[in-house]
Write an enzyme that holds these catalytic residues in place. Sequence first.
Site, mmCIF file in Angstrom:
data_model
loop_
_atom_site.group_PDB
_atom_site.id
_atom_site.type_symbol
_atom_site.label_atom_id
_atom_site.label_comp_id
_atom_site.label_asym_id
_atom_site.label_seq_id
_atom_site.Cartn_x
_atom_site.Cartn_y
_atom_site.Cartn_z
ATOM 1 N N GLU A 42 0.844 -1.191 0.000
ATOM 2 C CA GLU A 42 0.000 0.000 0.000
ATOM 3 C C GLU A 42 0.882 1.245 0.000
ATOM 4 O OE1 GLU A 42 -3.708 1.859 2.613
ATOM 5 O OE2 GLU A 42 -2.136 0.720 3.648
ATOM 6 N N LYS A 114 -9.407 1.309 -2.540
ATOM 7 C CA LYS A 114 -9.644 0.852 -1.169
ATOM 8 C C LYS A 114 -11.031 1.267 -0.706
ATOM 9 C CE LYS A 114 -7.472 1.282 3.432
ATOM 10 N NZ LYS A 114 -6.331 1.911 4.133
ATOM 11 N N CYS A 155 -5.068 -3.090 2.897
ATOM 12 C CA CYS A 155 -4.824 -2.764 4.300
ATOM 13 C C CYS A 155 -6.065 -2.952 5.181
ATOM 14 C CB CYS A 155 -4.251 -1.359 4.415
ATOM 15 S SG CYS A 155 -3.380 -1.043 5.982
#
Length: 285
Positions: A42, A114, A155
Amino acid sequence: MTFKAAAVQMCSGVDPQRNAESMARLVKDAAARGAIYVQTPEMTGAVQKDRPGLMGVLRDEENDLIVKAASDLARELAIHLHVGSTAIKLPDGKIANRAFLFGPDGAKIASYDKIHMFDVDLDNGESWRESSVYRPGERALVADLPFAKIGFGVCYDVRFPHLFRAEAMAGAEILTTPAAFTKQTGEAHWEILLRARAIENGAFVISAAQAGLHEDGRETFGHSMIVGPWGKILAAAGGTGEAVVMAEIDTEAVKACRAKIPNLKNGRDFQLDIAPVLAKGGVTV
């Protein structure tokens, strides 16, 4: 099918050019060792908590330095290169935390934003409000590659198992969670979360991570990891510094695990009831 996969661990700074150079060096190392799928962490392009500083180096997707460098690398090395994510400038002034997958011809196969924003207050004084800067994604993604079907996450997404269950139900054999996990949460939860996502879905999990003390003062947990569908850790890095971790991926192992524990098939819809509260003496209140 059997193939080699790699997770590249980085300690990205605030300068995208330097980060692109580090990415290239590590990805070339992985490819030289036989990896045909390579994943970076990330925020590969910049780890920068100062918003004006971050906005100063951002570009839109068409002009982004990491996007171009990754496309060129994939083509040069004839690999599938998965940029775990990098920050992309959006027309509305917000930012996308966007993952990219490039094919051996350098063409973009897919991108994923994300979905879940890291809005938390940790007990060590750290406070994060990703939603104040980033625009959350709205679409999950499974990419059907020649060697495997790959589901995407980034994440904090790893804490939302329904995302990965949906991807597994759509056929994903590999789940991905590139990350920049904080040191505190990583020490407590990182390995457990990755192994849980692998076990409950009978899938490989590949997670390239940021690691160590960054230029902006942030400290990330590292421990980039590849986990097998039975929950076994196949490869893992340490908690600081750059690394390349590699493992042999055999998609037949996914079929075998899902045959042993067929929970993807055994799931059932159900109704959730809230029982009434009973006062002393058994009276409903």
